[in-house]
Write a protein that holds these residues in place. Structure first.
Motif, PDB file in Angstrom:
ATOM      1  N   LYS A   1       0.824  -1.210   0.000  1.00 55.52           N
ATOM      2  CA  LYS A   1       0.000   0.000   0.000  1.00 55.52           C
ATOM      3  C   LYS A   1       0.862   1.265   0.000  1.00 55.52           C
ATOM      4  CE  LYS A   1      -4.185  -1.935   0.445  1.00 55.52           C
ATOM      5  NZ  LYS A   1      -4.463  -2.918  -0.616  1.00 55.52           N
TER       6      LYS A   1
ATOM      7  N   TYR B   1       3.535   7.580   5.376  1.00 59.89           N
ATOM      8  CA  TYR B   1       4.217   7.687   6.676  1.00 59.89           C
ATOM      9  C   TYR B   1       4.885   6.372   7.086  1.00 59.89           C
ATOM     10  CZ  TYR B   1      -0.200   5.439   7.636  1.00 59.89           C
ATOM     11  OH  TYR B   1      -1.268   4.593   7.558  1.00 59.89           O
ATOM     12  N   CYS B   2       4.644   5.299   6.329  1.00 60.63           N
ATOM     13  CA  CYS B   2       4.866   3.968   6.891  1.00 60.63           C
ATOM     14  C   CYS B   2       6.117   3.273   6.350  1.00 60.63           C
ATOM     15  CB  CYS B   2       3.645   3.105   6.627  1.00 60.63           C
ATOM     16  SG  CYS B   2       3.744   1.505   7.448  1.00 60.63           S
TER      17      CYS B   2
ATOM     18  N   PRO C   1       6.254  -1.313   4.237  1.00 58.78           N
ATOM     19  CA  PRO C   1       6.491  -1.904   2.909  1.00 58.78           C
ATOM     20  C   PRO C   1       7.981  -2.049   2.586  1.00 58.78           C
ATOM     21  CG  PRO C   1       4.743  -0.281   2.797  1.00 58.78           C
ATOM     22  CD  PRO C   1       5.355  -0.158   4.163  1.00 58.78           C
TER      23      PRO C   1
ATOM     24  N   THR D   1      -2.325  -6.168   5.609  1.00 54.44           N
ATOM     25  CA  THR D   1      -3.654  -5.797   5.092  1.00 54.44           C
ATOM     26  C   THR D   1      -4.345  -7.126   4.809  1.00 54.44           C
ATOM     27  OG1 THR D   1      -2.789  -5.658   2.834  1.00 54.44           O
ATOM     28  CG2 THR D   1      -2.880  -3.619   4.070  1.00 54.44           C
TER      29      THR D   1
ATOM     30  N   GLN E   1      -6.903   6.059  10.444  1.00 54.64           N
ATOM     31  CA  GLN E   1      -5.719   6.946  10.480  1.00 54.64           C
ATOM     32  C   GLN E   1      -6.069   8.424  10.597  1.00 54.64           C
ATOM     33  OE1 GLN E   1      -3.417   5.139  11.190  1.00 54.64           O
ATOM     34  NE2 GLN E   1      -3.259   3.318   9.920  1.00 54.64           N
TER      35      GLN E   1
ATOM     36  N   ARG F   1      -3.746   7.185   1.650  1.00 58.16           N
ATOM     37  CA  ARG F   1      -4.508   6.047   2.160  1.00 58.16           C
ATOM     38  C   ARG F   1      -5.494   5.508   1.103  1.00 58.16           C
ATOM     39  NH1 ARG F   1      -3.474   2.611   6.094  1.00 58.16           N
ATOM     40  NH2 ARG F   1      -5.612   2.517   6.837  1.00 58.16           N
TER      41      ARG F   1
HETATM   42 FE1  SF4 Z   1       0.789  -1.038   4.697  1.00 58.58          FE
HETATM   43 FE2  SF4 Z   1      -0.592  -0.546   6.949  1.00 58.58          FE
HETATM   44 FE3  SF4 Z   1       1.837   0.594   6.582  1.00 58.58          FE
HETATM   45 FE4  SF4 Z   1      -0.254   1.432   5.114  1.00 58.58          FE
HETATM   46  S1  SF4 Z   1      -0.054   1.605   7.370  1.00 58.58           S
HETATM   47  S2  SF4 Z   1       1.795   0.943   4.351  1.00 58.58           S
HETATM   48  S3  SF4 Z   1      -1.424  -0.462   4.840  1.00 58.58           S
HETATM   49  S4  SF4 Z   1       1.417  -1.623   6.811  1.00 58.58           S
END
Ligand code: SF4
Ligand code: 5AD
Length: 489
Positions: A180, A184-185, A188, A223, A288, A300
């Protein structure tokens, strides 16, 4: 199994982060047990000290670097002690860990945990640190990258049983990685591309765990509701199919899955939750933010209206389902008005609970590259507390109608507050404060017996707080009132 002549070694392992990490640690423990290691909770006695780490927020990383600093003297006194950094931080920081903490012997990313035992041996033989990490997502052809994130869990061997929090609970990974790329994440890049594990492997693993006495299985994926497996003959298996495949396995009392992505909450999945009675009436679907502009900057992929529509379909299809959420406060550019929109989303969604996090910039993510971390720490703190206070007020309000009702509890074990055996138990038969969960994932505390662990029991609720129901086991017919939440099986 280890050779009985091999001297026993002891392993100390500390785990931070999500359920994926808890599962990874179980697998590492199982792997090292086969090499003759025994677990210890005293790191001063250990021959190997492992930290299974998390990179989602800075705070989690800081904790590990301080822990590494604190054990430096151990390595000086006993150079044979082996120190390992495993998991997401190992994948993210790689050699930097050895620069900052030269007493570390092992750096192993989450895609390489099957090699921990081999690498501990090599580090000892060669007397130099060993590192095993997966390829960066942009470092090669997709197939080469995928090769460095194996889709099997090699250490879930038939014996010894790797266990979850209690002997009756187990995690089963059905999906690795995430595609995804929320801005911010870090996930991945540290956990690699999304891959569904083959359903046959999942069913086989579940069957084996159930034969060993597991009663509750939680399917894991970043996910999880995007899970799709394409078979060689063109058929696909989705999460709803997988739930149906697992539901009737012998011994299974509860089936859960975490974590969901809002856009992938399809009707077939909601219908499966509705129709399969052992599937928990509980969905964790992180929102979020409640503000479209923030969601767009987070990438998102959905709007607030789409999230509301999804909540509407959940309520309509599975009216007795509890929903919980995650929120990030203080994301780049979050104004007071955008924060208020998150408050409004919490207000109207009536989540069972929400996990609320202050935005923490992560090097290597799009948000960190493109946007300024412009919300002051004090403001993040205040918004965190405000959103939490609102959520707690809603949780208590929504728990209150449960007073006087009977809920079905899958008993987990003695509560944290209780010792293994209560001191006021002169009979010595194990009466103590027990804890368990309802199908909706509400925590229930009651006076019970150690032998009840792993069983479903009806409990009448006497008191509630935001996060806990306090009750009594139903003992006589007269006390039995219609069951709230899900039906007793
Ligand atoms: Fe993947 Fe969840 Fe991170 Fe989004 S918040 S990149 S869906 S792990
Ligand atoms: N800062 C703060 N919280 C984060 N999360 C993920 N990345 C970050 C970050 N950089 C939160 C999200 C996610 C949960 C597991 O952690 O809310 O759902």
């Amino acid at each position: 199994m280890s050779d009985p002549a091999t001297p026993r070694k002891s392993l100390y392992i500390e785990t931070v982060g999500c359920q994926m990490n808890v599962l990874d640690s179980e697998l590492i423990v199982a792997q090292l047990r086969r090499d003759g290691y025994e677990l210890t909770d005293d790191l001063h006695q250990a021959d190997a000290i492992l930290y299974n780490t998390c990179s989602v927020r800075q705070h989690a990383e800081d904790k590990i670097y301080s822990a590494l600093g604190r054990i430096k003297h151990l390595k000086q006194r006993r150079p044979d002690v082996q120190i390992g950094v495993i998991g997401c931080m190992a994948q993210k920081d790689q050699k930097q860990i050895l620069h900052r903490a030269p007493h570390v012997d092992l750096v192993v990313g989450p895609g390489q945990i099957g090699r921990v035992s081999e690498l501990l041996q090599t580090a000892q033989l060669e007397q130099k640190p060993q590192m095993a990490v997966s390829l960066a997502r942009n470092a090669g052809k997709t197939l080469d990258v995928l090769d460095t994130f194996p889709t099997y869990d090699p250490d879930r061997a038939p014996e010894p049983t790797p266990q979850g929090a209690t002997p009756h609970q187990a995690f089963v990974r059905i999906q690795m990685g995430c595609d995804k790329f929320c801005t911010y994440c870090i996930v991945p890049s540290v956990r690699g591309p999304e891959q569904g594990r083959p359903p046959e492997l999942i069913v086989e693993e579940a069957r084996r765990l159930l034969a060993q006495g597991v009663k509750e299985i939680t399917l894991l994926g970043q996910t999880v509701n995007s899970y799709t497996y394409r078979h060689g003959d063109g058929r696909t298996t989705r999460l709803s199919d997988l739930l149906a495949l697992l539901h009737d396995l012998d011994g299974l009392l509860r089936l859960k899955f975490v974590t969901n992505f809002p856009l992938d909450m399809t009707d077939d999945l909601l219908q499966a939750v509705r129709d399969l009675r052992r599937v928990s009436r509980y969905l964790h679907v992180p929102a979020q933010s409640g503000c479209d502009e923030v969601l767009r900057r987070m990438k998102r992929l959905y709007t607030v209206a789409q999230y509301d529509e999804m909540m509407g379909r959940i309520r309509e299809t599975v009216p007795d389902c509890a929903v919980s959420s995650d929120f990030i406060v203080g994301f780049c550019g979050e104004t007071e008005a955008s924060f208020q929109k998150s408050m409004e989303l919490v207000e109207r969604s009536r989540f069972k609970n929400s996990f609320i996090f202050k935005y923490s910039p992560r090097a290597g993510t799009k948000a960190d590259d493109r946007f300024a971390d412009d919300v002051p720490e004090e403001v993040k703190k205040r918004r965190n507390l405000e959103l939490l206070a609102l959520q707690n007020a809603i949780s208590v309000e929504d728990n209150r109608p449960l007073i006087g009702q009977t809920v079905e509890v899958l008993v987990e074990g003695p509560s944290k507050a209780a010792g293994k055996r209560s001191e006021d138990d002169p009979s010595g038969i194990g009466v103590t404060q027990m804890t368990g969960r309802t199908s909706c994932d509400r925590i229930v505390v009651f006076t019970g017996n150690l032998r009840q662990a792993g069983h479903l029991l009806p409990v009448v609720v006497d008191q509630v707080s935001a996060v806990t129901l306090i009750g009594r086991v139903v003992t006589s017919e007269s006390e039995s009132v219609p069951v709230a939440e899900a039906a007793l099986s």
